[in-house]
Design a protein around this motif. Structure first.
Motif, PDB file in Angstrom:
ATOM      1  N   UNK A  94       1.985  10.736 -17.130  1.00  0.00           N
ATOM      2  CA  UNK A  94       2.657  11.940 -17.948  1.00  0.00           C
ATOM      3  C   UNK A  94       2.444  13.033 -16.922  1.00  0.00           C
ATOM      4  N   UNK A  95       3.481  13.989 -17.647  1.00  0.00           N
ATOM      5  CA  UNK A  95       3.226  15.420 -16.732  1.00  0.00           C
ATOM      6  C   UNK A  95       1.988  15.838 -16.611  1.00  0.00           C
ATOM      7  N   UNK A  96       1.150  15.739 -17.752  1.00  0.00           N
ATOM      8  CA  UNK A  96      -0.314  16.350 -17.849  1.00  0.00           C
ATOM      9  C   UNK A  96      -1.084  15.750 -16.721  1.00  0.00           C
ATOM     10  N   UNK A  97      -1.030  14.378 -16.703  1.00  0.00           N
ATOM     11  CA  UNK A  97      -1.800  13.622 -15.855  1.00  0.00           C
ATOM     12  C   UNK A  97      -1.812  14.044 -14.503  1.00  0.00           C
ATOM     13  N   UNK A  98      -0.404  14.106 -14.104  1.00  0.00           N
ATOM     14  CA  UNK A  98       0.067  14.322 -12.672  1.00  0.00           C
ATOM     15  C   UNK A  98      -0.453  15.842 -12.379  1.00  0.00           C
ATOM     16  N   UNK A  99      -0.147  16.715 -13.442  1.00  0.00           N
ATOM     17  CA  UNK A  99      -0.566  18.166 -12.927  1.00  0.00           C
ATOM     18  C   UNK A  99      -2.205  18.179 -12.782  1.00  0.00           C
ATOM     19  N   UNK A 100      -2.866  17.614 -13.532  1.00  0.00           N
ATOM     20  CA  UNK A 100      -4.456  17.907 -13.451  1.00  0.00           C
ATOM     21  C   UNK A 100      -4.615  16.891 -12.118  1.00  0.00           C
ATOM     22  N   UNK A 101      -4.070  16.046 -11.679  1.00  0.00           N
ATOM     23  CA  UNK A 101      -4.410  15.201 -10.529  1.00  0.00           C
ATOM     24  C   UNK A 101      -4.117  16.097  -9.450  1.00  0.00           C
ATOM     25  N   UNK A 102      -2.977  16.909  -9.239  1.00  0.00           N
ATOM     26  CA  UNK A 102      -2.635  17.667  -8.350  1.00  0.00           C
ATOM     27  C   UNK A 102      -3.598  18.980  -8.265  1.00  0.00           C
ATOM     28  N   UNK A 103      -3.908  19.551  -9.281  1.00  0.00           N
ATOM     29  CA  UNK A 103      -4.770  20.599  -9.316  1.00  0.00           C
ATOM     30  C   UNK A 103      -6.119  20.202  -8.650  1.00  0.00           C
ATOM     31  N   UNK A 104      -6.794  18.967  -8.881  1.00  0.00           N
ATOM     32  CA  UNK A 104      -7.990  18.776  -8.601  1.00  0.00           C
ATOM     33  C   UNK A 104      -7.964  18.573  -7.192  1.00  0.00           C
ATOM     34  N   UNK A 105      -6.783  17.815  -6.621  1.00  0.00           N
ATOM     35  CA  UNK A 105      -6.809  17.417  -5.313  1.00  0.00           C
ATOM     36  C   UNK A 105      -6.724  18.827  -4.492  1.00  0.00           C
ATOM     37  N   UNK A 106      -5.997  19.849  -4.874  1.00  0.00           N
ATOM     38  CA  UNK A 106      -5.641  20.922  -4.218  1.00  0.00           C
ATOM     39  C   UNK A 106      -6.968  21.602  -4.108  1.00  0.00           C
ATOM     40  N   UNK A 107      -7.741  21.717  -5.127  1.00  0.00           N
ATOM     41  CA  UNK A 107      -9.178  22.295  -5.344  1.00  0.00           C
ATOM     42  C   UNK A 107      -9.965  21.631  -4.484  1.00  0.00           C
ATOM     43  N   UNK A 108     -10.096  20.582  -4.345  1.00  0.00           N
ATOM     44  CA  UNK A 108     -10.975  19.669  -3.678  1.00  0.00           C
ATOM     45  C   UNK A 108     -10.612  20.025  -2.248  1.00  0.00           C
ATOM     46  N   UNK A 109      -9.449  19.932  -1.709  1.00  0.00           N
ATOM     47  CA  UNK A 109      -9.293  20.203  -0.198  1.00  0.00           C
ATOM     48  C   UNK A 109      -9.606  21.440   0.246  1.00  0.00           C
ATOM     49  N   UNK A 110      -8.938  22.554  -0.885  1.00  0.00           N
ATOM     50  CA  UNK A 110      -9.454  24.080  -0.492  1.00  0.00           C
ATOM     51  C   UNK A 110     -10.859  24.372  -0.583  1.00  0.00           C
TER      52      UNK A 110
END
Ligand code: SF4
Length: 714
Positions: A94-110
């Motif tokens: 779902x979009x929700x799953x994809x967007x949360x996954x993206x946000x988590x990975x960006x936060x982790x990297x930054x």
């Protein structure tokens, strides 16, 4: 019985056929032809045809790409749901799953590596609103300095040349119709007949009006056939050739002294530099005999009006920026700019090659062609965006240099929008290796491109038929393309996706828009007072097919057709001429014993960029379903290469396999391969990755290669 059924269906079809019309504009080249898709529905089938719509640029004409553009949008390979890679396979989420996954990975990297560990790579095929939003997304949502886009590989040389010489970069300094008033036209490294066919009639009309046309190209093309004089130069020698023309103009005292004195700086240095150059050496270097150099230079200078148009043939070189500036030197020396039938044009390749380079996608740029290193500009844009000026990142690096930083491990994550860098960048095998090193890659695309395959998440986007927004064509004419169809499946517009990701990153307050027009209205304010000023352009003004040429600083301003009539855009109002050496600072590869041929690359009429869309169109793919190599028959015979046989082309960076095509019109020391194919047919695997020191354009047009019959290697 069968006959009865057939006649029943025919009768039924006749009565139930419905027609629906979708007004739109072609998604491919920079002409941005207006057109409409006609959908016919009967009980048995749905069919489509495309017809051109009248507008001031293409005047209702369409080429083969526009006529078949809809085919890829209906292709069953369209990505219509978010995809997440799990255990090496993509699964729908779902979009929700994809967007949360993206946000988590960006936060982790930054959090672990800092803000600049994330990067953004955009496109020149998206709308102005989306290009603007990409710049804002990088600086405000991610707060990274690393953003650039695929236009770097396309328009950067002409853009930097225009900005440095004139103080302003707009593709054409005049409306296209002024081509018809030019008495002499130089077409340098541009194959308009194949790349922008619907504007070819302007040049044909000019010729009918008596214009003398000079083509500069190592290949004979459908465009060079129109020329009165074809200068078939050695690849990579455009800057030297322009020096030769300029030297003759000055030696023959054919300059416009008053224009030079009143409207430019730098002439004396250029003239002194040219005094020391030898025409014999230029002739030897370029492969153009002195007689032809004279004919071109004297004809151009003596005619009352004249225009010069360049494209990738001149620009995609490690001295592309200076080579273009040298052609601009010729315009200034002869006073052929700012008047009817006099001016410059950079024939943009990508659909929004103009608009997408004006509003913040570039590494050093803020909207309205403002500079990210200029404090006044930073403060203005920070106010528009509602952020503090010190929070805006400083300038980053160009597209290919970002990839180098991925390889070095400095950049860990990438948000990639509508681009296919593995196929479009030079030294493509290196690029693939670098992208594989990323910790996290998000790709937004219509199809599973060679680059998207490497992504951790793919977000489905909308096509030209479904998306809404403005585009700026090669003239600098802003046009509105409204959504014609609804999005398939769960696909969302690029601008919605950018806002959704920003929201997932808790930056919703900076990215709350209800439609593309909302974004455009913010862009208008952000561009106000800048070089590319769109503040007087509104959606209402754009409705209809005319468009408005920027700069347009107020709502009662008609737009600007011809630039530089009174003054140039530098603070002192003068153009800047510059000394251009024959030899570039960054030395280009030359043929040698091991790699004895020049390789030059380019396009074919049926395909667009890396072919991700056009190879999904059956009508276009049928015209060119595979890549090929043009080679002179005499060269081919020496190498025992027959026509239409598979050959391996190798450079110092790798090799590809394509089919030979004997072409008596190409130079004997040169082969040509188009760049629309991926994997083992990707010609950019062969191209070296040296960059123009001014604009960071790679030198796509000149490599040294060897060619062998495939059998001899198998
Ligand atoms: Fe027009 Fe260019 Fe599309 Fe052809 S590819 S129809 S010239 S916009």
């Amino acid at each position: 019985m069968a006959d009865m059924l057939l006649s029943y269906f025919r009768e039924k079809q006749k009565h139930t056929q419905k027609e629906k019309v979708y007004p739109t504009q072609c998604p491919f080249c920079s002409v941005q032809c207006k057109m409409q898709l006609v959908e016919q529905t009967s009980v048995t089938r749905k069919s489509y045809r495309t017809v051109g719509l009248m507008n001031p640029t293409s005047k209702g004409r369409l080429c083969i790409k526009g006529l078949n553009a809809h085919q890829h949008t209906f292709h069953t390979d369209r990505i219509t749901h978010p995809l997440l890679k799990k255990d090496g396979e993509f699964v729908e989420v779902s979009w929700d799953v994809a967007l949360q996954y993206i946000a988590k990975n960006i936060h982790d990297i930054q959090n672990e590596h800092g803000k600049n560990a994330m990067s953004v790579y955009g496109s020149a095929s998206i709308t102005n609103e989306e290009a603007y939003l990409m710049g804002k997304f990088a600086r405000v949502a991610l707060q990274t300095k690393y953003i650039d886009y695929n236009g770097r590989l396309c328009m950067s040389a002409a853009a930097s040349a225009g900005a440095q010489t004139f103080g302003m970069d707009r593709g054409l300094t005049n409306r296209l119709e002024e081509v018809m008033y030019a008495e002499c036209i130089i077409l340098a490294g541009t194959n308009i007949a194949e790349c922008q066919p619907t504007i070819m009639p302007y040049f044909e009309q000019a010729k009918e009006n008596g214009a003398f046309i000079i083509a500069i190209d190592p290949r004979e093309t459908a465009t060079t056939k129109l020329a009165d004089l074809h200068l078939k130069l050695k690849p990579g020698t455009d800057a030297a050739l322009a020096n030769g023309l300029l030297k003759i103009i000055i030696d023959e005292k054919l300059m416009d002294k008053s224009f030079i004195e009143n409207r430019s700086n730098g002439y004396a240095e250029v003239a002194r530099h040219l005094e020391d150059l030898s025409l014999d050496e230029i002739s030897e270097k370029t492969g153009i005999v002195r007689k032809d150099l004279y004919r071109a230079a004297v004809t151009f200078a003596k005619k009352a009006t004249g225009m010069i148009l360049t494209a990738r043939g001149v620009e995609q070189q490690t001295d592309g920026s200076l080579a273009v500036r040298n052609f601009l030197n010729i315009l200034i020396a002869t006073g052929k700019i700012g008047k009817q039938g006099c001016g410059y044009g950079a024939i943009t390749g990508q659909s929004n090659g103009q608009g997408a380079r004006e509003h913040g996608q570039k590494a050093d740029q803020l909207p309205g062609y403002r500079s990210i290193e200029n404090d006044e500009h930073r403060t203005y844009i920070a106010d528009v965006w509602g952020v503090e000026e010190p929070d805006l990142p400083r300038k980053g690096v160009s597209a290919f240099e970002m990839i180098q930083k991925m390889d070095q491990g400095e950049i860990k994550g990438l948000f990639l929008l509508c681009s296919n860098p593995i196929v479009s960048n030079p030294n493509a095998r290196f690029v693939k290796k670098a992208l594989k090193k990323l910790d996290f890659l998000v790709a937004v695309d219509l199809f599973m491109s060679e680059t998207a395959k490497l992504a951790d998440v793919i977000l489905p986007t909308t096509s030209y038929l479904e998306d809404e927004g403005t585009m700026t064509n090669l003239e600098g004419r802003v046009t509105l393309r409204e959504a014609a169809k609804s999005a398939p499946g769960e696909a969302r517009h690029d601008w919605q996706i950018i806002c959704d990701v920003a929201k997932a990153l808790d930056k919703e307050r900076f990215f709350s828009y209800s439609c593309a027009e909302d974004i455009f209205n913010e862009l208008r304010l952000a561009s106000k007072g800048g070089i590319a000023d769109y503040s007087g352009i509104t959606y209402n003004r754009l409705r209809g097919n005319e468009g408005i040429l920027w700069p347009c600083p107020s709502e009662d301003h008609p737009g600007t057709g011809r630039l530089f009539e009174e003054s140039f855009a530098h603070p002192n109002g003068k153009a800047v001429m510059v000394v251009v050496p024959n030899e570039p600072m960054i030395v280009k590869e030359k043929p040698c014993a091991e790699y004895p041929l020049y390789l030059t690359t380019g396009r074919v009429m049926a395909h667009y960029l890396t072919g991700v869309q056009t190879r999904k169109s059956s009508s276009l793919a049928a015209r060119h379903f595979e890549s090929f190599m043009e080679i002179h028959p005499e060269t081919a015979k020496q190498m025992n290469i027959t026509d239409q046989t598979l050959v391996r082309i190798s450079s110092r960076r790798g090799s590809i396999v394509v089919r030979s095509k004997w072409t008596a019109t190409i130079r004997k020391d040169t082969v040509f391969v188009p760049f629309h194919w991926d994997e083992s047919q990707n010609v950019n695997r062969l191209v070296e990755d040296k960059l123009d020191p001014t604009c960071r354009m790679p030198g796509f047009k000149v490599s040294a290669v060897q060619v062998e019959l495939l059998d001899s290697q198998s």
